[in-house]
Design a protein around this motif. Structure first.
Motif, PDB file in Angstrom:
ATOM      1  N   ASN A 172       0.692  -1.173   0.083  1.00  0.00           N
ATOM      2  CA  ASN A 172       0.195   0.127  -0.157  1.00  0.00           C
ATOM      3  C   ASN A 172       0.775   1.180   0.042  1.00  0.00           C
ATOM      4  O   ASN A 172       0.664   2.240  -0.668  1.00  0.00           O
ATOM      5  N   ALA A 173       2.035   1.187   0.960  1.00  0.00           N
ATOM      6  CA  ALA A 173       2.739   2.064   0.955  1.00  0.00           C
ATOM      7  C   ALA A 173       3.473   2.484  -0.287  1.00  0.00           C
ATOM      8  O   ALA A 173       3.581   3.827  -1.033  1.00  0.00           O
ATOM      9  N   LEU A 174       3.939   1.374  -1.115  1.00  0.00           N
ATOM     10  CA  LEU A 174       4.460   1.772  -2.463  1.00  0.00           C
ATOM     11  C   LEU A 174       3.468   2.066  -3.527  1.00  0.00           C
ATOM     12  O   LEU A 174       3.891   3.015  -4.280  1.00  0.00           O
ATOM     13  N   GLU A 175       2.249   1.853  -3.447  1.00  0.00           N
ATOM     14  CA  GLU A 175       1.438   2.191  -4.213  1.00  0.00           C
ATOM     15  C   GLU A 175       1.158   3.934  -3.979  1.00  0.00           C
ATOM     16  O   GLU A 175       1.064   4.659  -5.162  1.00  0.00           O
ATOM     17  N   LYS A 176       1.340   4.317  -2.951  1.00  0.00           N
ATOM     18  CA  LYS A 176       1.361   5.774  -2.800  1.00  0.00           C
ATOM     19  C   LYS A 176       2.318   6.576  -3.408  1.00  0.00           C
ATOM     20  O   LYS A 176       2.104   7.467  -3.756  1.00  0.00           O
ATOM     21  N   ILE A 177       3.544   5.990  -3.283  1.00  0.00           N
ATOM     22  CA  ILE A 177       4.764   6.372  -3.931  1.00  0.00           C
ATOM     23  C   ILE A 177       4.286   6.592  -5.563  1.00  0.00           C
ATOM     24  O   ILE A 177       4.756   7.621  -6.256  1.00  0.00           O
ATOM     25  N   VAL A 178       3.722   5.631  -6.214  1.00  0.00           N
ATOM     26  CA  VAL A 178       3.505   5.594  -7.500  1.00  0.00           C
ATOM     27  C   VAL A 178       2.275   7.008  -7.793  1.00  0.00           C
ATOM     28  O   VAL A 178       2.457   7.460  -8.880  1.00  0.00           O
ATOM     29  N   GLU A 179       1.331   6.746  -7.118  1.00  0.00           N
ATOM     30  CA  GLU A 179       0.400   8.035  -7.039  1.00  0.00           C
ATOM     31  C   GLU A 179       1.080   9.291  -7.040  1.00  0.00           C
ATOM     32  O   GLU A 179       0.951  10.188  -7.822  1.00  0.00           O
ATOM     33  N   CYS A 180       1.791   9.588  -6.051  1.00  0.00           N
ATOM     34  CA  CYS A 180       2.664  10.820  -5.776  1.00  0.00           C
ATOM     35  C   CYS A 180       3.378  11.130  -7.103  1.00  0.00           C
ATOM     36  O   CYS A 180       3.604  12.254  -7.639  1.00  0.00           O
ATOM     37  N   GLN A 201       4.192  14.893  -7.909  1.00  0.00           N
ATOM     38  CA  GLN A 201       4.525  15.347  -6.359  1.00  0.00           C
ATOM     39  C   GLN A 201       5.777  14.558  -5.882  1.00  0.00           C
ATOM     40  O   GLN A 201       5.556  13.769  -5.206  1.00  0.00           O
ATOM     41  N   ILE A 202       6.727  14.911  -6.440  1.00  0.00           N
ATOM     42  CA  ILE A 202       8.024  14.191  -6.413  1.00  0.00           C
ATOM     43  C   ILE A 202       8.840  14.233  -5.029  1.00  0.00           C
ATOM     44  O   ILE A 202       9.206  13.387  -4.628  1.00  0.00           O
ATOM     45  N   ASP A 203       8.691  15.399  -4.349  1.00  0.00           N
ATOM     46  CA  ASP A 203       8.876  15.569  -3.169  1.00  0.00           C
ATOM     47  C   ASP A 203       8.333  14.666  -2.096  1.00  0.00           C
ATOM     48  O   ASP A 203       9.214  13.903  -1.076  1.00  0.00           O
ATOM     49  N   MET A 223      14.108   5.887 -10.848  1.00  0.00           N
ATOM     50  CA  MET A 223      12.546   6.105 -11.846  1.00  0.00           C
ATOM     51  C   MET A 223      12.208   7.609 -11.342  1.00  0.00           C
ATOM     52  O   MET A 223      11.431   8.270 -12.111  1.00  0.00           O
ATOM     53  N   ILE A 224      11.962   7.801 -10.041  1.00  0.00           N
ATOM     54  CA  ILE A 224      11.134   8.911  -9.809  1.00  0.00           C
ATOM     55  C   ILE A 224      12.072  10.427  -9.831  1.00  0.00           C
ATOM     56  O   ILE A 224      11.444  11.545  -9.708  1.00  0.00           O
TER      57      ILE A 224
END
Ligand code: ADP
Ligand code: ASP
Ligand code: MG
Length: 425
Positions: A44-52, A57-59, A102-103
């Motif tokens: 779930n936490a990694l999914e949030k990183i993908v969404e950002c 919302q790179i920061d 990637m980000i």
């Protein structure tokens, strides 16, 4: 040989990770292959990183990644001495750095592709920690990258397995260590395309990965370790009457999981049923207890009422915009669009005026589905819909559950009574 799968809940902190090593020592026969999920709620936490990241919302994406990295590093520090922890942290960093690369880049790649490259890191990291823990406990173990053996198409987030190729590769990579009694530790949930891009098999897909390995080797048994005593007559998290089912046929397990019993991923059952491999569902809290055995039964058992409640489905009503019925041709169009957007059809009914369907929407694609069908059909949606399934029982078994809810659709088939329910008025 045997296959064991440890899910997120079984490895969500240091005590539980040590408990896994204890189970492998005391409750697991060899040779054995171990499949692990990401720790706790890492996915779930990694999914949030993908969404950002995709929302530019790179920061915030970096901030979330830092949190996840330090949680994993803390586990390493608690599990190992300074030198071993440092060594493992370098390995984990090699994995997390792929997300950083990637980000740091522009957000141009398709969402589902990005998702798979980022979210897969959860299983890569946890499997490295479990591998190191087994070694530290004197267990001869080797880490296997699942992406070298589980080959899939490129349908990111919902990839289909190339069974023939995967079977060859699994045998090629796994048989030698297994013959030498070396425990293989690998990742659930992830695979790889022929172009070497990481894919995932759908949320909760680690049970399915274990079934792929079990079926391809083939294994003598497969065991999934859960935070419940086994498969129960209802989800014990919200039903205090739930009782343990000590034996189930494959068909019964398939029906329960297909309609939404979250305890096992529905895709798990078929591959092992075809190879007649018994599946054990056991508690990692009480590992010596029997749990549930799922196997082939010559005569079906007499089961008590079994209740499966699945929430967050969508109820679709469609009618043709012209004066035609919704018949074979238009149904073909509707079903192909459901497939295109990854909707999961749970129940449907055709009436003279409408096509009704209860679907799951794991990839949040319902609005795009409606846009494509709006030209031909008038489409109405109701969200937050519950699909309630009762096996081997009647309405009296769930009468309390129906109170205050609207029945949108009711179906009855062999041993199965189903209700599509909404709570709104
Ligand atoms: P994992 O840690 O392997 O991912 P899950 O969380 O996916 O495990 O599955 C275990 C959960 O399934 C339990 O915590 C329980 O709340 C839920 N569950 C739903 N239906 C049932 C059922 N019929 N019997 C047992 N558990 C169930
Ligand atoms: N980690 C993945 C998820 O949370 C796969 C799994 O746990 O089965 O969906
Ligand atoms: Mg799960």
């Amino acid at each position: 040989m045997v296959v064991h799968k440890f899910g997120g809940a079984s490895i969500n902190d240091v005590e539980r990770i040590e408990n896994v090593a204890k189970i492998v020592k005391n409750n697991v026969q060899s040779p054995c292959l171990i499949v692990v999920s990401a720790m706790g709620k890492t996915t779930n936490a990694l999914e949030k990183i993908v969404e950002c990241y995709k929302a530019d919302q790179i920061d915030e994406a970096f901030h979330l990644l830092e949190g996840l990295k330090s949680a994993h590093y803390k586990v390493c520090d608690q599990l190992f001495d300074t030198r071993s922890a440092a060594q493992l942290k370098v390995e984990l960093n090699d994995t997390f750095v792929e997300i950083e690369w990637m980000i740091e880049d522009s957000t141009g790649d398709p969402y589902n592709y990005v998702y798979d490259q980022i979210v897969s890191v959860g299983e890569l990291a946890s499997s490295k920690i479990i591998h190191a823990t087994l070694i530290a406990n004197g267990i001869n173990a080797v880490w296997q990258d699942a992406r070298d053996v589980i080959k899939t198409d490129n349908r990111h987030r919902n990839a289909s397995v190339d069974w023939e190729l995967s079977q060859d590769l699994i045998k090629k990579h796994c048989l030698t260590p297994l013959k030498e009694n070396i425990v293989i530790v690998t990742q659930g949930f992830i695979g790889c395309t022929s172009e070497n891009f990481t894919t995932t098999l759908g949320r909760e897909g680690s049970d399915f990965t274990a079934a792929i390995f079990a079926s391809c080797l083939p294994a003598n048994s497969m065991t999934v370790w859960k935070d419940v005593p086994g498969v129960m007559t209802a989800d014990p998290a919200n039903n205090d009457q739930a009782a343990l089912l000590s034996t189930l046929s494959y068909d019964e397990a398939l029906a329960m999981t297909y309609y939404g019993a979250k305890v096992i991923h529905p895709k798990t059952i078929k591959p092992i049923q075809l190879k007649n491999i018994p599946l054990y569902v056991k508690s990692f809290i009480t590992p010596d207890n029997h749990g549930t055995e799922i196997k082939s039964l010559e005569i079906e058992l007499r089961y008590p009422p079994i209740i499966v409640s699945e929430e967050q489905n969508i109820f679709i009503r469609m009618s043709a915009k012209d004066n035609t019925f919704i018949r074979e041709q238009s149904l073909g169009l509707i079903f192909s669009k459901m497939d295109k957007f990854g909707l999961v059809l749970k129940l449907d009914r055709n009436t003279p005026n409408e096509f009704l369907a209860c679907v799951g929407d794991p990839y949040n694609q319902i609005e795009n589905f409606v846009i494509e069908l709006n030209k031909t059909f008038a489409v109405r949606l109701e969200k937050n819909i519950e699909l309630l399934t009762i096996r081997h029982g009647d309405e009296s078994s769930i009468i309390n559950h129906l109170a205050g809810k609207n029945i949108l659709l009711k179906e009855s088939a062999e041993h199965t009574l189903q209700y599509v329910l909404s709570t709104g008025f």
